[in-house]
Enzyme design. Structure first.
Site, PDB file in Angstrom:
ATOM      1  N   ASN A  72       1.083  -1.138   0.093  1.00 43.25           N
ATOM      2  CA  ASN A  72      -0.089   0.081   0.036  1.00 43.25           C
ATOM      3  C   ASN A  72       1.044   1.330  -0.170  1.00 43.25           C
ATOM      4  O   ASN A  72       2.312   1.210  -0.052  1.00 43.25           O
ATOM      5  CB  ASN A  72      -0.731  -0.185   1.287  1.00 43.25           C
ATOM      6  CG  ASN A  72      -0.215  -0.184   2.440  1.00 43.25           C
ATOM      7  OD1 ASN A  72       0.611   0.495   2.839  1.00 43.25           O
ATOM      8  ND2 ASN A  72      -0.344  -1.276   3.032  1.00 43.25           N
ATOM      9  N   ALA A  82       1.411   1.329  11.698  1.00 40.83           N
ATOM     10  CA  ALA A  82       1.649   0.440  10.305  1.00 40.83           C
ATOM     11  C   ALA A  82       0.256   0.355   9.682  1.00 40.83           C
ATOM     12  O   ALA A  82      -0.675  -0.023  10.159  1.00 40.83           O
ATOM     13  CB  ALA A  82       2.256  -0.746  10.586  1.00 40.83           C
ATOM     14  N   ASP A 129      -4.064  -6.450   4.835  1.00 38.53           N
ATOM     15  CA  ASP A 129      -5.079  -7.460   5.360  1.00 38.53           C
ATOM     16  C   ASP A 129      -5.037  -8.943   4.564  1.00 38.53           C
ATOM     17  O   ASP A 129      -5.238  -9.788   5.462  1.00 38.53           O
ATOM     18  CB  ASP A 129      -6.507  -6.821   5.153  1.00 38.53           C
ATOM     19  CG  ASP A 129      -6.848  -5.610   5.831  1.00 38.53           C
ATOM     20  OD1 ASP A 129      -6.199  -5.481   7.088  1.00 38.53           O
ATOM     21  OD2 ASP A 129      -7.623  -4.683   5.401  1.00 38.53           O
ATOM     22  N   PHE A 143      -4.913   2.506  14.524  1.00 41.74           N
ATOM     23  CA  PHE A 143      -4.828   3.777  13.485  1.00 41.74           C
ATOM     24  C   PHE A 143      -6.035   3.543  12.846  1.00 41.74           C
ATOM     25  O   PHE A 143      -6.398   1.989  12.531  1.00 41.74           O
ATOM     26  CB  PHE A 143      -3.668   3.900  12.731  1.00 41.74           C
ATOM     27  CG  PHE A 143      -2.803   5.056  13.224  1.00 41.74           C
ATOM     28  CD1 PHE A 143      -2.051   4.946  14.366  1.00 41.74           C
ATOM     29  CD2 PHE A 143      -2.500   6.394  12.518  1.00 41.74           C
ATOM     30  CE1 PHE A 143      -1.147   5.887  14.867  1.00 41.74           C
ATOM     31  CE2 PHE A 143      -1.635   6.955  12.740  1.00 41.74           C
ATOM     32  CZ  PHE A 143      -0.925   6.892  14.099  1.00 41.74           C
ATOM     33  N   LYS A 169     -13.941   0.696  15.004  1.00 42.24           N
ATOM     34  CA  LYS A 169     -12.475  -0.249  14.966  1.00 42.24           C
ATOM     35  C   LYS A 169     -12.173  -0.040  16.453  1.00 42.24           C
ATOM     36  O   LYS A 169     -11.618  -1.235  16.855  1.00 42.24           O
ATOM     37  CB  LYS A 169     -11.547   0.570  14.301  1.00 42.24           C
ATOM     38  CG  LYS A 169     -11.157  -0.229  13.009  1.00 42.24           C
ATOM     39  CD  LYS A 169     -10.380   0.574  11.954  1.00 42.24           C
ATOM     40  CE  LYS A 169     -10.875   0.106  10.685  1.00 42.24           C
ATOM     41  NZ  LYS A 169      -9.977   0.588   9.557  1.00 42.24           N
ATOM     42  N   LYS A 174     -11.826  -3.775  17.578  1.00 41.31           N
ATOM     43  CA  LYS A 174     -10.277  -4.388  17.985  1.00 41.31           C
ATOM     44  C   LYS A 174     -10.028  -4.214  19.482  1.00 41.31           C
ATOM     45  O   LYS A 174      -9.229  -5.044  19.860  1.00 41.31           O
ATOM     46  CB  LYS A 174      -9.439  -3.382  17.368  1.00 41.31           C
ATOM     47  CG  LYS A 174      -9.661  -3.136  15.890  1.00 41.31           C
ATOM     48  CD  LYS A 174      -8.447  -3.792  14.955  1.00 41.31           C
ATOM     49  CE  LYS A 174      -8.636  -3.282  13.688  1.00 41.31           C
ATOM     50  NZ  LYS A 174      -7.786  -4.064  12.711  1.00 41.31           N
TER      51      LYS A 174
END
Ligand code: CTP
Length: 401
Positions: free
Chosen positions: A206, A271, A275, A322, A336, A340
């Site tokens: 990416n 980072a 995925d 992030f 998220k 997470k």
């Protein structure tokens, strides 16, 4: 603060003017001293215009205000920064040869000394230079490692003067131990993209540049933290005082993170982890027109490092993720945070006019279980300062997080 800035004869001498400016902007007093060769690269007029002080360049000139000038200046300064330091100057300092203004001041000075070498790679790696640097380290001099890159001689390698912002930060660290709000804390930061191999010449990745994660490493190191930076493939110099581990793929990053996570007080996952990875990386290059031709790539999901970390979270640990989103930024960031199990999500918009990947600028919102607690916009270094400050506030308010 009184800053004595020693400059020797390297092409990087012009950067000393930028360094002087950073201190002047902070309200510090700066006096420059030069070796005779430095004056082939910078003029006293430039340095005197910037600092408002005469350049100490002649050991035999008398200054009646300060008395014997090299003794007066050596007593006056709170820090002596020597940047750039050439191989020849380093050799003189290591052996106490005081035959120029910078070397004379070095011998007379009892303040902390910060030295930033700059030279060609072969000269830097020469055993004589390495021996001299080791001597200076043993004598208590703090040395800022030179960076890698294109050198003035067109060679590519180690030897470039460290970033001026890193020299500045290291000087503040040496002189302001009181501002060390993360002293004794171990901080683990990930940065950059990951590369997932398709075959020996191709990969999936990416646009992450790693700049945000590196800025965070710099901000935490400046605040006294013991920082380990796990970096995907990026072309960035390691911030001063930071331990760096280079990795390539998501699974290498996961292994490095899990090896350090247990003993980390704060973990920041800046980072951009891929995925998915190719289910099978080909051993040989996929060739057109053969049965190994690359028409489709079967993907398999990578481990979610952040999620796994949060599931195994240690008591007192603070975990930050992030979220780089192209739409519904805050909504996705909130989701998220919960999905997470992180303590904080740094939300940043990507795409459209917000060119976050690769840019030196960023605009972020910090999301915790209480909502958006702060926003910041500006250089990635400024944004990193806000993140470091806000995490400190969160840890102070909720020490058992
Ligand atoms: N992350 C991770 N491991 C992964 C993927 C992401 O640790 N395999 C971390 C990132 O470092 C970041 C956070 O999870 O801190 C969010 O990453 P992001 O790519 O925005 O989210 P994803 O979980 O991948 O979700 P989506 O791609 O659907 O937005």
């Amino acid at each position: 603060m009184n800053v004595l800035l020693g400059i020797s004869g390297s092409i990087a001498a012009y950067k000393a003017a930028d360094l002087a400016r950073l201190f002047i902007k902070r309200g510090d007093s700066v006096v420059c001293c030069t070796t005779p060769n430095a004056l082939n690269f910078v003029t006293p007029l430039t340095l005197e215009s910037l600092t408002g002080n005469a350049v100490y360049r002649d050991e035999f000139a008398l200054d009646h205000a300060r008395g014997v000038e090299h003794i007066g200046l050596a007593k006056w300064c709170d820090i002596f920064i020597i940047a750039p330091a050439t191989a020849s100057l380093i050799a003189k300092l290591a052996h106490g040869i005081a035959d120029n203004p910078v070397a004379t001041l070095y011998l007379a000075c009892r303040a902390p000394i910060l030295l930033a070498p700059a030279m060609n790679t072969a000269m830097l790696e020469h055993r004589a230079t390495q021996r001299n640097l080791a001597t200076l380290r043993a004598d208590g001099v703090t040395i800022i490692e030179p960076a890698c890159g294109l050198l003035a001689c067109n060679d590519i390698g180690k030897g470039k003067l460290a970033e001026v912002s890193d020299i500045f930060a290291a000087a503040l660290r040496l002189t302001h131990p009181a501002r060390q709000q993360y002293a004794g804390k171990k901080v683990l930061i990930t940065a950059g993209p990951t590369r997932e191999r398709i075959d020996p010449v191709r990969y999936l990745s990416n646009f992450s540049s790693g700049k945000m994660g590196f800025a965070l490493a710099r901000a935490f190191a400046n605040r006294g933290a013991d920082v380990t930076l796990i970096a995907g493939p990026v072309a960035l110099a390691t911030p001063f005082g930071v331990k760096r581990i280079d990795v390539e793929s998501a699974s290498e990053m996961a292994n490095a993170v899990f090896a350090h996570a247990l003993r980390s007080d704060i973990i920041i996952k800046a980072a951009a982890v891929a995925d998915y990875r190719p289910a099978l990386a080909a051993q040989q290059k996929c060739k057109k027109g053969t049965t190994q031709a690359l028409h489709t790539i079967e993907l398999t999901e990578n481990i979610d490092i952040l999620h796994t970390l949060c599931q195994q979270k240690q008591a007192g640990q603070y975990i930050v993720g992030f979220a780089a989103e192209t739409e519904n930024l805050l909504e996705h960031a909130q989701q998220k945070l919960q999905r997470k199990g992180a303590d904080m999500i740094v939300a940043n918009q990507v795409g459209g006019s917000a060119a976050v990947f690769g840019s030196d600028q960023n605009a972020i919102s910090l999301v915790t279980s209480t909502g958006v607690i702060a926003t910041a916009a500006g250089s990635k270094d400024d944004v990193a300062e806000t993140i470091a400050e806000q995490i400190h506030i969160c840890l102070t308010l909720h020490p058992n997080k």
